[in-house]
Design a protein around this motif. Structure first.
Motif, PDB file in Angstrom:
ATOM      1  N   ARG A 117      10.279   1.538  -3.944  1.00 30.94           N
ATOM      2  CA  ARG A 117       9.396   0.724  -4.791  1.00 30.94           C
ATOM      3  C   ARG A 117       8.332   1.612  -5.432  1.00 30.94           C
ATOM      4  O   ARG A 117       7.972   1.427  -6.589  1.00 30.94           O
ATOM      5  N   ALA A 118       7.810   2.593  -4.683  1.00 30.40           N
ATOM      6  CA  ALA A 118       6.751   3.465  -5.200  1.00 30.40           C
ATOM      7  C   ALA A 118       7.243   4.278  -6.392  1.00 30.40           C
ATOM      8  O   ALA A 118       6.494   4.524  -7.328  1.00 30.40           O
ATOM      9  N   ILE A 119       8.526   4.681  -6.365  1.00 34.83           N
ATOM     10  CA  ILE A 119       9.006   5.489  -7.475  1.00 34.83           C
ATOM     11  C   ILE A 119       9.614   4.652  -8.595  1.00 34.83           C
ATOM     12  O   ILE A 119      10.191   5.200  -9.524  1.00 34.83           O
ATOM     13  N   PRO A 150       5.219  -3.797  -1.653  1.00 29.14           N
ATOM     14  CA  PRO A 150       5.412  -2.346  -1.677  1.00 29.14           C
ATOM     15  C   PRO A 150       4.409  -1.599  -0.803  1.00 29.14           C
ATOM     16  O   PRO A 150       4.780  -0.691  -0.069  1.00 29.14           O
ATOM     17  N   ILE A 151       3.163  -2.016  -0.859  1.00 24.09           N
ATOM     18  CA  ILE A 151       2.126  -1.283  -0.141  1.00 24.09           C
ATOM     19  C   ILE A 151       2.315  -1.376   1.365  1.00 24.09           C
ATOM     20  O   ILE A 151       2.134  -0.401   2.092  1.00 24.09           O
ATOM     21  N   ARG A 153       3.621   1.784   4.034  1.00 26.04           N
ATOM     22  CA  ARG A 153       2.769   2.132   5.171  1.00 26.04           C
ATOM     23  C   ARG A 153       3.449   1.846   6.507  1.00 26.04           C
ATOM     24  O   ARG A 153       2.919   2.192   7.556  1.00 26.04           O
ATOM     25  N   TYR A 157      -8.844  -7.277   2.745  1.00 25.49           N
ATOM     26  CA  TYR A 157      -7.721  -7.514   3.640  1.00 25.49           C
ATOM     27  C   TYR A 157      -8.118  -8.533   4.676  1.00 25.49           C
ATOM     28  O   TYR A 157      -9.299  -8.685   4.977  1.00 25.49           O
ATOM     29  N   SER A 180      -7.654   5.760   0.295  1.00 22.61           N
ATOM     30  CA  SER A 180      -6.207   5.571   0.095  1.00 22.61           C
ATOM     31  C   SER A 180      -5.923   4.260  -0.620  1.00 22.61           C
ATOM     32  O   SER A 180      -5.107   4.198  -1.538  1.00 22.61           O
ATOM     33  N   THR A 181      -6.626   3.202  -0.187  1.00 24.83           N
ATOM     34  CA  THR A 181      -6.463   1.899  -0.842  1.00 24.83           C
ATOM     35  C   THR A 181      -6.760   2.026  -2.336  1.00 24.83           C
ATOM     36  O   THR A 181      -6.014   1.500  -3.172  1.00 24.83           O
ATOM     37  N   TYR A 223      -3.833   3.680  -4.077  1.00 24.13           N
ATOM     38  CA  TYR A 223      -2.677   2.802  -4.284  1.00 24.13           C
ATOM     39  C   TYR A 223      -2.949   1.760  -5.364  1.00 24.13           C
ATOM     40  O   TYR A 223      -2.031   1.328  -6.056  1.00 24.13           O
ATOM     41  N   LEU A 278       0.599   0.252  -6.879  1.00 20.07           N
ATOM     42  CA  LEU A 278       1.440  -0.138  -5.754  1.00 20.07           C
ATOM     43  C   LEU A 278       0.813  -1.335  -5.039  1.00 20.07           C
ATOM     44  O   LEU A 278       1.473  -2.046  -4.300  1.00 20.07           O
ATOM     45  N   ASP A 279      -0.463  -1.509  -5.276  1.00 29.91           N
ATOM     46  CA  ASP A 279      -1.212  -2.614  -4.675  1.00 29.91           C
ATOM     47  C   ASP A 279      -1.969  -3.320  -5.796  1.00 29.91           C
ATOM     48  O   ASP A 279      -2.218  -2.726  -6.850  1.00 29.91           O
ATOM     49  N   PHE A 309       3.957   9.772  -7.068  1.00 32.76           N
ATOM     50  CA  PHE A 309       3.237   9.795  -5.786  1.00 32.76           C
ATOM     51  C   PHE A 309       3.641  11.008  -4.947  1.00 32.76           C
ATOM     52  O   PHE A 309       4.816  11.379  -4.889  1.00 32.76           O
ATOM     53  N   PHE A 341       2.917  12.084  -0.887  1.00 30.51           N
ATOM     54  CA  PHE A 341       2.343  11.497   0.330  1.00 30.51           C
ATOM     55  C   PHE A 341       2.079  12.551   1.396  1.00 30.51           C
ATOM     56  O   PHE A 341       2.680  13.636   1.391  1.00 30.51           O
TER      57      PHE A 341
END
Lengths: 404, 223
Positions: free
Chosen positions: A318-320, A397-398, A402, B11, B45-46, B49, B54-55, B87, B89
């Motif tokens: 999903r990230a890519i 995705p997030i 993780r 969150y 990090s949040t 993303y 991604l978020d 990305f 990581f």
């Protein structure tokens, strides 16, 4: 191009996952394999049996009407209401019926059939065969040809002569060489018959193991009631079949109740056989389908486990840039591949099994079974794969990336 | 190029609401080399993303090339991620069942447009440039951490993105290998003119960048 590339990638991706867990893949496919195998085998058996029985009736000549005791076959060609009494009870036809039917002008010839399973002995050998009491027209109706000797005649019947035509297999077993049987005596229930003819091989178990004798010669210890199991009528022409049936029925109604007998054409019998076997086949396939269902649930179970196991991978994809649809297709392809693989294996196994069983029992594979195997196994893959695949696709995705 | 306007991200930990990112406004310009620094749990990090789409934010707006992305569907966001963002990581996140080359090519499988380059050739060039061409047919778990991170960087670069987002890229590497990776990030900012955002808790790493964004308790305290 892009689509082909995509499908290719999906397939190779699925296969690379299977390679990593061969045992799991095999066991998962096994469920579908057994399911497809049993469904295909059951269809093959049902079909083979149907072809066999149809063949038996089709080997009888055209323009043939058969009178059975009881209401075995209804007027519409369907299965009659009282199947049981049909074969067990109903009318016992007598010689008087034969003579009466003989007077109907549309009827060319009347063949009474007496049939009994008996021990035949000759030459110091004993076999379990059949005595078929009939008249000379029976050979025409059943297309029986002679290997040696001659058929018995009308006068042999009238004079109750103890002569017989011996079926090929019976002759072989009793005399080891069918040709030497001519002129020998065969005993059935203390009656001794002289073999005047040996029939060519028919490929029909009952006929090949029969001792064909003039029906009047059976009157006595073999057929003490002087009755017949069925009467075959040869009709002058195809157009006369309906009238002949009517006249035959009218004739017999003088002696019997309406429900005691049934007058049927070959086509009606065939359509009834068809009906019976359609029902049998549906039941067999339904039973086989239970194992397909269980196999499908197995796939679903494994796919759910796989999705959880590969949450991280889903996150990476999903990230890519993989969309939900990409992920859905990936897992769906896997489920369908798994299922179709099982289906193909089951089909191959059934094919081999059919080749083996064919030696002993008439089985037949048809295109329908093959198409069904592929269709059903892919449908199962899609149906049971779509829920796990949707779970994979809907992972946020997030959270997926993780996931550890 | 990427702009955040009063972005919040909350969150739920059980019943309790935790603010991971609060009231963050930020502009990332083309060709920048930026670091986001702060102690662990500060929301860096949040934030990364969120920048990488991604978020999605709980409140506030994110603009990519001046376009508000808050109303976009999941698949539209996926397309932007595929084309605009790469990305890197801390734990490399290569897919172990694929070879290095297959991993590197994976983003090109998901592209919805006709590519302006030949994926195979571009992958070879980049693998060469990052010194892992010889390892292209190896599986990720058979090569060193430094080599894995290089492969991950090639994967991030293959689609020629506008921005590379690196989350603690040196965190799982020894200092010498970490140094090499930082040099590579620096080089690709300089040579490829790609915007690079590095998230780190390490002040030494942050010092290498042109601009440092310091965070604490979900807020930017200096940028």
């Amino acid at each position: 191009m892009r689509l082909r590339n995509g499908v290719y990638h999906l397939m190779t991706s699925a296969v690379s996952d299977f390679k990593r867990s061969k045992i799991r893949t095999f066991l998962t496919s096994l469920g579908i394999m057994i399911g497809v195998f049993s469904v295909v085998m059951l269809i093959a058996l049902g079909l083979g049996l149907k072809n066999y029985i149809e063949g038996q009736f089709e080997s009888l000549g055209a323009n043939l009407v058969i009178i059975f005791p009881g209401m075995v076959f209804s007027e519409e060609g369907g299965l009659g209401g009282n199947f049981g009494p049909g074969f067990a009870g109903g009318a016992h036809f007598k010689e008087r019926d034969v003579s009466a039917l003989d007077k109907v002008s549309e009827i060319d010839y009347v063949v009474p059939m007496f049939f009994k399973s008996m021990v035949l002995s000759a030459n110091g050998e004993e076999i379990l065969g059949y005595v078929t009491g009939t008249n000379e027209e029976m050979f025409t109706v059943s297309n029986i040809e002679l290997l040696e000797g001659e058929l018995f005649s009308r006068s042999d019947n009238q004079r109750r002569r103890k002569v017989a035509v011996l079926g090929y297999s019976a002759a072989q077993e009793l005399f080891s060489d069918p040709r030497v049987a001519l002129g020998k005596r065969v005993t059935a229930s203390d009656q001794r018959f002289t073999v005047i003819g040996v029939a060519k091989k028919k490929g029909d178990r009952e006929m090949d193991n029969s001792l064909f004798v003039p029906y009047r010669s059976t009157f006595g210890t073999i057929n003490p009631d002087k009755t017949f199991f069925a009467i075959y009528l040869g009709i002058t022409s195809k157009d006369a079949v309906e009238t002949a049936k009517q006249r035959a029925e009218e004739t017999l109604l003088k002696y019997y109740e309406e429900d005691d007998f049934s007058v049927t054409e070959q086509s009606e019998i065939l359509s009834t056989i068809n009906q019976i076997f359609t029902i049998i086949n549906v039941i067999l396939v339904a039973i086989g389908s239970i194992s397909l269902l269980v196999g499908g649930i197995g796939i679903m179970n494994i796919m759910y486990a796989t999705v959880t196991e590969r949450t991280k991978e889903v996150g990476i994809r999903r990230a890519i840039g993989a969309t939900q649809k990409d992920i859905l297709l990936q897992f769906l392809t896997e489920a369908v591949t798994l299922s179709v693989m099982g289906g193909v294996l089951g089909l191959v196994l059934a094919g081999v099994m059919v080749l083996v069983v064919r030696q002993f029992f008439p089985v037949a594979l048809n295109l329908l079974a093959v198409v069904l195997a592929f269709g059903v196994s892919s449908a199962i893959g899609i149906f049971f794969g779509v829920f796990p695949a949707r779970r994979a696709a809907s992972l946020p995705p997030i959270e997926a990336i993780r996931y550890e | 190029m990427i702009e955040l306007a009063k972005v919040y991200k909350n969150y739920y930990l059980g019943e309790e609401e935790v603010a991971a990112v609060s009231d963050v406004s930020l502009k990332i310009k083309p060709k920048e080399f930026i670091s986001i620094v702060g102690p662990s749990g500060c929301g860096k990090s949040t934030l990364m993303y969120l920048v990488g789409l991604l978020d999605t934010p709980s409140a506030g707006k994110i603009f990519v090339d001046g376009k508000d992305v808050s109303g976009l569907s999941d698949s539209e966001l996926s397309v932007i991620r595929n084309q605009t963002v790469g990305f890197v990581f801390q734990s490399f996140n290569l897919i172990n069942k694929f070879t290095v080359l297959e991993n590197v090519l994976l983003p090109t499988r998901y592209t919805k447009l006709k590519l302006a380059f030949d994926p195979g050739r571009r992958a070879e060039e980049l693998l060469n440039k990052f010194g892992i061409y010889e390892r292209r047919n190896f599986f990720p778990n058979k090569i060193s951490g430094g080599q894995q991170q290089r492969a991950a960087m090639v994967r991030a670069l293959i689609m020629n993105p506008k921005v590379i987002l690196a989350d603690e890229p040196t965190g799982n590497l020894d200092s010498k290998t970490g140094e090499e990776i930082l040099n590579l990030l620096e080089r690709l900012n300089r040579d490829f003119q790609t915007t690079v955002v590095v998230v780190t808790h390490d002040a030494a790493v942050a010092k290498r960048t042109q601009r440092q964004i310091k965070m604490r308790d979900g807020r930017i305290i200096r940028s």
